[in-house]
Design a protein around this motif. Structure first.
Motif, short mmCIF file in Angstrom:
data_model
loop_
_atom_site.label_atom_id
_atom_site.label_comp_id
_atom_site.label_asym_id
_atom_site.label_seq_id
_atom_site.Cartn_x
_atom_site.Cartn_y
_atom_site.Cartn_z
N VAL A 63 0.70 12.12 18.10
CA VAL A 63 1.69 12.18 19.19
C VAL A 63 1.12 11.38 20.36
O VAL A 63 -0.04 11.59 20.77
CB VAL A 63 1.96 13.64 19.60
CG1 VAL A 63 2.88 13.68 20.81
CG2 VAL A 63 2.57 14.40 18.43
N VAL A 85 1.47 11.32 23.69
CA VAL A 85 0.93 11.99 24.88
C VAL A 85 -0.37 12.73 24.56
O VAL A 85 -1.22 12.93 25.44
CB VAL A 85 1.95 12.97 25.50
CG1 VAL A 85 3.13 12.22 26.08
CG2 VAL A 85 2.42 14.00 24.48
N GLU A 86 -0.54 13.18 23.32
CA GLU A 86 -1.78 13.84 22.92
C GLU A 86 -2.91 12.83 22.70
O GLU A 86 -4.08 13.14 22.89
CB GLU A 86 -1.56 14.66 21.65
CG GLU A 86 -0.53 15.76 21.77
CD GLU A 86 -0.90 16.81 22.80
OE1 GLU A 86 -2.10 16.99 23.08
OE2 GLU A 86 0.03 17.43 23.36
N TRP A 144 6.27 9.85 20.62
CA TRP A 144 5.54 9.91 21.89
C TRP A 144 5.48 11.32 22.45
O TRP A 144 4.41 11.79 22.85
CB TRP A 144 6.20 8.98 22.91
CG TRP A 144 5.41 8.91 24.18
CD1 TRP A 144 5.65 9.55 25.35
CD2 TRP A 144 4.19 8.18 24.37
NE1 TRP A 144 4.67 9.27 26.28
CE2 TRP A 144 3.75 8.42 25.70
CE3 TRP A 144 3.42 7.35 23.55
CZ2 TRP A 144 2.61 7.87 26.23
CZ3 TRP A 144 2.26 6.79 24.08
CH2 TRP A 144 1.86 7.04 25.40
N HIS A 145 6.60 12.05 22.44
CA HIS A 145 6.63 13.39 23.04
C HIS A 145 6.89 14.51 22.02
O HIS A 145 7.05 15.66 22.40
CB HIS A 145 7.74 13.47 24.10
CG HIS A 145 7.34 12.92 25.43
ND1 HIS A 145 6.33 13.43 26.20
CD2 HIS A 145 7.85 11.86 26.13
CE1 HIS A 145 6.21 12.73 27.32
NE2 HIS A 145 7.12 11.78 27.30
N HIS A 146 6.97 14.18 20.74
CA HIS A 146 7.34 15.15 19.71
C HIS A 146 8.76 15.68 19.93
O HIS A 146 9.07 16.87 19.74
CB HIS A 146 6.34 16.31 19.64
CG HIS A 146 6.31 17.00 18.30
ND1 HIS A 146 7.21 17.99 17.95
CD2 HIS A 146 5.51 16.83 17.23
CE1 HIS A 146 6.94 18.41 16.72
NE2 HIS A 146 5.91 17.72 16.26
N ASP A 147 9.65 14.78 20.31
CA ASP A 147 11.06 15.15 20.48
C ASP A 147 11.83 14.93 19.18
O ASP A 147 11.37 14.24 18.27
CB ASP A 147 11.70 14.28 21.58
CG ASP A 147 11.12 14.58 22.96
OD1 ASP A 147 10.75 15.74 23.19
OD2 ASP A 147 11.04 13.64 23.78
N ASP A 167 10.46 4.33 21.37
CA ASP A 167 9.46 5.38 21.15
C ASP A 167 8.38 4.89 20.19
O ASP A 167 7.18 5.09 20.42
CB ASP A 167 10.15 6.62 20.59
CG ASP A 167 9.21 7.81 20.50
OD1 ASP A 167 8.33 7.81 19.62
OD2 ASP A 167 9.36 8.75 21.31
N THR A 210 4.35 4.34 21.20
CA THR A 210 3.31 5.07 20.47
C THR A 210 2.38 4.09 19.75
O THR A 210 1.15 4.24 19.78
CB THR A 210 3.94 6.04 19.46
OG1 THR A 210 4.90 6.86 20.13
CG2 THR A 210 2.89 6.93 18.83
#
Length: 380
Positions: free
Chosen positions: A213, A215-216, A239-242, A255, A259
């Motif tokens: 992910v 952000v992680e 990117w945000h796990h959306d 996205d 990433t």
């Protein structure tokens, strides 16, 4: 064209051919060797006598090379010429002897009957015409004079490169069996738990695909570099796990790009494999994956580590559900998940399983991972 013109034309052709042949015959052959290195020539060397001039075509600098019959040996850094008994002029350039050697393998591991290539280089301004290669165990893997390694049976082998003056470098290579393969995949990381997971995988010579992910992954450059260095595969998990199914095609593409660019900036690798969060897909998502060159990697074994906080439950779920051909998904964002998986590694090894990356599994099984298409593993 009259007869006179034809004769002139033919004469020019003959003279050109003879001139080219003479130049070809008189061409100088060039070799480079290191100080102390020997070079065996195809013809004996014509040693100059007192009547020879110092033009360099028949004489040589005895401070730079020594000669004996058809063998020349480098003595000092420099360049000199000598003539062979067959009339060929040879230019010899002598460079420094190697003091350092680098050795790289094209793969961190291979499978039986697979090959890898060793690349060896000496330090700057040094030279070695011949670098020899050796295997510590020819029953596990052999290595040719050109540095091509072939896996023979399961095990670990040390591969050594050696210069003419004895400088050595060694790398380890693991040879795996193709009999019981599992795709080991990780989601939602990297996290603070990932480094100890990487350490355990390395200990057992296992490799996996990490679906990260964005952000992680931010700020975890060293962890991602270690993933790559250990032979693991880098993948994307948004990117945000959306939910990608709630996005437009252009938003999914953006996205992926964001990433991918982050992972590439940390590792030098531009990942292609993508696992959609929650496994949620749609025609729009698949179209975006196709346009960005991303196969969609799903799974066929879910140990449901997100439904527990017990490493023992994770461990037992792995033992109960695993089978050859499985794409096993687990989350390296949870401490209990990582602990449970690490506990299972010696058991998996005792059962003869090989844990590999998605791409390696596909290659060995002859499966093509296509952009915009789903891959879930096999039944065996």
């Amino acid at each position: 064209m009259n007869l006179r013109h034809i004769n002139i034309y033919l004469t020019v052709i003959v003279l050109f051919t003879l001139f080219s042949g003479v130049n070809s015959f008189a061409a100088t052959k060039t070799y480079t060797i290191g100080v102390g290195e020997k070079l065996k020539l195809k013809s004996s060397i014509a040693l100059p006598d007192a009547s020879e001039d110092a033009s360099g075509t028949a004489s040589f600098d005895a401070k730079i090379v020594s000669v004996s019959d058809s063998t020349v040996k480098g003595l000092k850094v420099g360049t000199t010429k000598l003539k062979l008994e067959n009339g060929t002029t040879v230019k010899i350039t002598v460079k420094k002897a190697p003091s350092k050697l680098t050795l790289k393998s094209s793969a961190k591991y291979i499978f039986t009957n697979d090959t890898a290539k060793l690349t060896a280089n000496v330090n700057k301004n040094a030279y070695s015409r011949k670098i020899t290669f050796a295997s510590s165990n020819k029953k596990v893997a052999t290595v040719s004079s050109a540095g091509v390694v072939k896996g023979k049976k399961k095990g670990t082998v040390k591969l050594t490169a050696k210069t003419y003056n004895g400088v050595k470098k060694t790398v380890k290579l693991h040879v795996k069996s193709k009999s019981k393969l599992i795709c080991l995949t990780f989601d939602d990381g990297p996290s603070g738990e990932t480094p100890r997971l990487l350490k355990a995988l390395k200990k057992y010579n296992y490799h996996g695909t990490f679906f990260m992910v964005g952000v992680e992954a931010q700020g975890k450059k060293n962890t991602i570099k270690t993933m790559k260095a250990n032979g693991n595969e880098l993948g994307m998990h948004s990117w945000h796990h959306d939910y990608l199914t709630k996005m437009t095609k252009e938003q999914v593409e953006a996205d992926i790009t964001k990433t991918r660019n982050l992972i590439k900036s940390y590792s030098g690798v531009s990942p292609t494999l993508f696992r959609p969060p929650y496994g949620a897909t749609s025609d729009t998502v698949y179209a975006a994956f196709k346009s960005k060159g991303c196969p969609c990697i799903m799974w066929n074994i879910n140990v449901k580590d997100y439904e527990t906080t017990s490493s023992e439950v994770v461990y037992n779920n792995i033992k109960k559900t695993v089978h050859p051909g499985a794409v096993l998904v687990i989350h390296d964002s949870h401490a209990w998940s990582v602990t449970g998986l690490i506990k299972s590694l010696p058991w998996l090894k005792s059962q003869g399983y090989e844990l590999v990356t998605v791409s390696e599994f596909a290659r060995l099984k002859g499966i093509k991972l296509e952009p915009g298409k789903k891959f879930v593993g096999t039944s065996k």
